[in-house]
Design an enzyme around this catalytic site. Structure first.
Site, PDB file in Angstrom:
ATOM      1  N   GLN A  27      45.713  -4.093  66.247  1.00  0.00           N
ATOM      2  CA  GLN A  27      45.923  -4.628  67.598  1.00  0.00           C
ATOM      3  C   GLN A  27      47.370  -4.409  68.060  1.00  0.00           C
ATOM      4  O   GLN A  27      47.654  -4.473  69.245  1.00  0.00           O
ATOM      5  CB  GLN A  27      45.641  -6.137  67.615  1.00  0.00           C
ATOM      6  N   TYR A  54      46.178  -4.292  54.231  1.00  0.00           N
ATOM      7  CA  TYR A  54      46.154  -4.557  55.672  1.00  0.00           C
ATOM      8  C   TYR A  54      46.155  -3.225  56.438  1.00  0.00           C
ATOM      9  O   TYR A  54      47.106  -2.444  56.354  1.00  0.00           O
ATOM     10  CB  TYR A  54      47.357  -5.408  56.106  1.00  0.00           C
ATOM     11  N   SER A 155      47.846 -15.020  44.801  1.00  0.00           N
ATOM     12  CA  SER A 155      47.216 -15.446  46.047  1.00  0.00           C
ATOM     13  C   SER A 155      45.772 -15.817  45.744  1.00  0.00           C
ATOM     14  O   SER A 155      45.004 -14.973  45.257  1.00  0.00           O
ATOM     15  CB  SER A 155      47.281 -14.339  47.106  1.00  0.00           C
ATOM     16  N   TRP A 210      48.582 -19.402  54.381  1.00  0.00           N
ATOM     17  CA  TRP A 210      48.038 -18.487  55.399  1.00  0.00           C
ATOM     18  C   TRP A 210      46.980 -19.139  56.298  1.00  0.00           C
ATOM     19  O   TRP A 210      46.420 -20.168  55.951  1.00  0.00           O
ATOM     20  CB  TRP A 210      47.510 -17.209  54.772  1.00  0.00           C
ATOM     21  N   PRO A 212      47.127 -20.687  59.405  1.00  0.00           N
ATOM     22  CA  PRO A 212      47.332 -22.055  59.891  1.00  0.00           C
ATOM     23  C   PRO A 212      46.407 -22.411  61.056  1.00  0.00           C
ATOM     24  O   PRO A 212      46.132 -23.587  61.294  1.00  0.00           O
ATOM     25  CB  PRO A 212      48.804 -22.070  60.331  1.00  0.00           C
ATOM     26  N   LEU A 213      45.901 -21.386  61.767  1.00  0.00           N
ATOM     27  CA  LEU A 213      45.008 -21.644  62.910  1.00  0.00           C
ATOM     28  C   LEU A 213      43.562 -21.289  62.596  1.00  0.00           C
ATOM     29  O   LEU A 213      42.738 -21.209  63.515  1.00  0.00           O
ATOM     30  CB  LEU A 213      45.489 -20.827  64.133  1.00  0.00           C
ATOM     31  N   ARG A 231      40.477 -11.897  67.779  1.00  0.00           N
ATOM     32  CA  ARG A 231      40.210 -11.456  66.410  1.00  0.00           C
ATOM     33  C   ARG A 231      38.711 -11.472  66.099  1.00  0.00           C
ATOM     34  O   ARG A 231      38.175 -10.512  65.569  1.00  0.00           O
ATOM     35  CB  ARG A 231      40.948 -12.360  65.416  1.00  0.00           C
ATOM     36  N   GLN A 296      51.964 -15.482  72.092  1.00  0.00           N
ATOM     37  CA  GLN A 296      51.388 -16.365  71.059  1.00  0.00           C
ATOM     38  C   GLN A 296      52.463 -16.752  70.045  1.00  0.00           C
ATOM     39  O   GLN A 296      52.558 -17.910  69.631  1.00  0.00           O
ATOM     40  CB  GLN A 296      50.254 -15.656  70.314  1.00  0.00           C
ATOM     41  N   ASN A 300      53.696 -20.457  69.134  1.00  0.00           N
ATOM     42  CA  ASN A 300      53.521 -20.973  67.776  1.00  0.00           C
ATOM     43  C   ASN A 300      54.846 -21.408  67.156  1.00  0.00           C
ATOM     44  O   ASN A 300      54.897 -22.377  66.388  1.00  0.00           O
ATOM     45  CB  ASN A 300      52.817 -19.929  66.900  1.00  0.00           C
TER      46      ASN A 300
HETATM   47  P1  NDP Z   1      46.158 -17.664  62.067  1.00  0.00           P
HETATM   48  O1  NDP Z   1      45.086 -18.494  61.466  1.00  0.00           O
HETATM   49  O2  NDP Z   1      47.260 -18.377  62.749  1.00  0.00           O
HETATM   50  O3  NDP Z   1      45.461 -16.616  63.050  1.00  0.00           O
HETATM   51  C1  NDP Z   1      46.261 -15.759  63.818  1.00  0.00           C
HETATM   52  C2  NDP Z   1      45.445 -15.180  64.971  1.00  0.00           C
HETATM   53  O4  NDP Z   1      45.022 -16.228  65.859  1.00  0.00           O
HETATM   54  C3  NDP Z   1      46.292 -14.246  65.810  1.00  0.00           C
HETATM   55  O5  NDP Z   1      46.337 -12.939  65.289  1.00  0.00           O
HETATM   56  C4  NDP Z   1      45.610 -14.345  67.169  1.00  0.00           C
HETATM   57  O6  NDP Z   1      44.445 -13.522  67.137  1.00  0.00           O
HETATM   58  C5  NDP Z   1      45.218 -15.819  67.220  1.00  0.00           C
HETATM   59  N1  NDP Z   1      46.308 -16.660  67.760  1.00  0.00           N
HETATM   60  C6  NDP Z   1      47.496 -16.944  67.189  1.00  0.00           C
HETATM   61  N2  NDP Z   1      48.222 -17.754  67.966  1.00  0.00           N
HETATM   62  C7  NDP Z   1      47.492 -18.005  69.051  1.00  0.00           C
HETATM   63  C8  NDP Z   1      47.727 -18.782  70.207  1.00  0.00           C
HETATM   64  N3  NDP Z   1      48.852 -19.473  70.365  1.00  0.00           N
HETATM   65  N4  NDP Z   1      46.747 -18.831  71.153  1.00  0.00           N
HETATM   66  C9  NDP Z   1      45.598 -18.137  70.992  1.00  0.00           C
HETATM   67  N5  NDP Z   1      45.318 -17.370  69.920  1.00  0.00           N
HETATM   68  C10 NDP Z   1      46.267 -17.302  68.948  1.00  0.00           C
HETATM   69  O7  NDP Z   1      46.881 -16.781  60.944  1.00  0.00           O
HETATM   70  P2  NDP Z   1      46.373 -15.484  60.134  1.00  0.00           P
HETATM   71  O8  NDP Z   1      44.965 -15.611  59.731  1.00  0.00           O
HETATM   72  O9  NDP Z   1      46.798 -14.269  60.895  1.00  0.00           O
HETATM   73  O10 NDP Z   1      47.273 -15.629  58.830  1.00  0.00           O
HETATM   74  C11 NDP Z   1      48.700 -15.521  58.936  1.00  0.00           C
HETATM   75  C12 NDP Z   1      49.202 -14.532  57.916  1.00  0.00           C
HETATM   76  O11 NDP Z   1      48.884 -14.988  56.606  1.00  0.00           O
HETATM   77  C13 NDP Z   1      48.594 -13.116  57.981  1.00  0.00           C
HETATM   78  O12 NDP Z   1      49.184 -12.309  58.961  1.00  0.00           O
HETATM   79  C14 NDP Z   1      48.873 -12.625  56.579  1.00  0.00           C
HETATM   80  O13 NDP Z   1      50.234 -12.193  56.477  1.00  0.00           O
HETATM   81  C15 NDP Z   1      48.663 -13.882  55.741  1.00  0.00           C
HETATM   82  N6  NDP Z   1      47.293 -13.932  55.177  1.00  0.00           N
HETATM   83  C16 NDP Z   1      47.163 -13.870  53.811  1.00  0.00           C
HETATM   84  C17 NDP Z   1      45.926 -13.893  53.217  1.00  0.00           C
HETATM   85  C18 NDP Z   1      45.819 -13.811  51.736  1.00  0.00           C
HETATM   86  O14 NDP Z   1      44.705 -13.632  51.211  1.00  0.00           O
HETATM   87  N7  NDP Z   1      46.903 -13.912  51.003  1.00  0.00           N
HETATM   88  C19 NDP Z   1      44.686 -13.958  54.027  1.00  0.00           C
HETATM   89  C20 NDP Z   1      44.930 -14.075  55.450  1.00  0.00           C
HETATM   90  C21 NDP Z   1      46.182 -14.068  55.980  1.00  0.00           C
HETATM   91  P3  NDP Z   1      43.763 -12.896  68.462  1.00  0.00           P
HETATM   92  O15 NDP Z   1      44.724 -12.948  69.590  1.00  0.00           O
HETATM   93  O16 NDP Z   1      43.375 -11.520  68.070  1.00  0.00           O
HETATM   94  O17 NDP Z   1      42.543 -13.741  68.695  1.00  0.00           O
END
Ligand code: NDP
Length: 325
Positions: A27, A54, A155, A210, A212-213, A231, A296, A300
């Protein structure tokens, strides 16, 4: 920004950090990545999270190009990678897992893609039943002694496996795991709060948490369906859509639906409230944020103010209403 020690180590990470999963190399192109990394860094974020898997290596490539273009001082930020799943969609047996061969190759390749000389943090992205824990510890210790990695961790490993790795390292005078990267949010909290509880004191474990949302569910954006530009609206993420919004998750959806009203009451957005809640836990070293666009990320990062502003009474009220849904 607030800075927290990574467990018992001397490394101080920003309480909010920024990761690349789903976004960088998909993206988010290099120009947008550059804008977001600059925004994060200007706000005191000093840790950027990544992994070999990734976007099949493209996320690290994009982050490497953006960091290079920004020319941030290397001693002012930390960057990570993770190995286990492999970079390729259909990896050969030697191109995945936690064998010494794959950990060594994955580290070298991440260094090249990220355009750095060392990784600050290097994670075993999942446990590997086919590699003895002793081999993992020896391999990670060796990468650290070669100067290619500074801290290693796990992890989503079970607590027992982390304990075994730490015990072997201690007995053999090797460098043991310093941090774990688990999922942690309002809908998924047991592992961090219960399973790992003894490890914080016993081995000085830090956590880089990881989602948080919950992939955006906790922003309220999925309450009226799945927006195409999101997403869970992406074609090849049906598995994630099912895991976040599937029929088994009705209670999660009901609880997420409570957030907008609670956030309005507390003078913030749902995303800020959900992220601030993660920051409340002192065992969380850093909350890794995800964002597909700079607006975003800005929103955040405002979670830090919410965390500093809300008192215990406000959080008790919040927990009671949220849990009742
Ligand atoms: P979140 O749960 O915070 O999801 C992030 C996604 O939510 C964004 O990409 C966006 O997606 C949407 N979003 C974020 N902020 C907003 C907002 N203010 N308003 C509306 N939509 C919003 O975190 P991730 O799941 O991305 O996890 C964070 C990081 O943790 C990852 O980037 C990675 O580095 C790590 N991670 C590690 C894992 C592991 O197995 N070790 C697994 C997963 C993540 P969109 O706009 O496309 O809808």
């Amino acid at each position: 920004m607030e800075y927290r020690r990574l467990g018992s180590s001397g490394l101080k990470l920003s309480a909010l950090s920024f990761g690349a999963w789903v976004t960088f190399g998909r993206q988010v192109d290099t120009a947008a990545a550059r804008e977001m990394l600059a925004e994060a860094h200007a706000n005191g974020v000093n840790f950027f999270d990544n992994a070999e898997v990734y976007a099949h290596g493209a996320a690290e490539q994009v982050m490497g190009e953006a960091l290079h273009a920004l020319a941030l001082p290397r001693d002012g930020y930390c960057v990570s990678s993770k190995a286990y799943f492999g970079r390729l969609p259909d990896p050969a047996p030697t191109q995945r897992g936690l064998s010494r061969k794959h950990l060594t190759e994955a580290c070298q390749q991440a260094l090249r893609r990220l355009r750095v000389e060392y990784l600050d943090l290097f994670f075993c992205h999942r446990p590997d039943q086919d590699t003895p824990v002793e081999e993992v510890v020896i391999s990670m210790d060796s990468l650290i002694r070669q100067g290619k990695v500074l801290y290693w961790g796990t992890s989503e490993w079970p607590a027992a496996a982390i304990t075994a790795a730490a015990a072997f390292a201690r007995a053999e005078h090797l460098i043991g795991p310093q941090m774990e990267q688990p999922q942690y949010n309002l809908l998924h909290r047991e592992r961090v709060e219960q399973e790992y509880a003894p490890l914080y004191a016993q081995i000085g474990l830090g956590t880089t948490t990881w989602s948080p949302l919950a992939s955006g569910l906790l922003t309220g954006k999925y309450a009226g369906g799945v927006p195409e530009q999101s997403r869970l609206g992406q074609n090849d993420y049906e598995w994630l859509r099912e895991s976040v919004l599937g029929a088994d998750n009705g209670r999660n959806a009901r609880r997420a639906a409570r957030l907008p009203a609670l956030a309005a009451e507390l003078g913030c957005t749902p995303a800020q409230l959900a992220i601030a809640w993660c920051l409340r836990n002192p065992q969380v070293s850093t909350v890794i944020l995800g964002a597909s666009r700079v607006a975003q990320l800005r929103e955040n990062l405002g979670a830090l103010d919410v965390h500093q502003r809300l008192d215990d009474a406000a959080w008790r009220h919040f927990e009671a209403v949220f849990a009742a849904a």
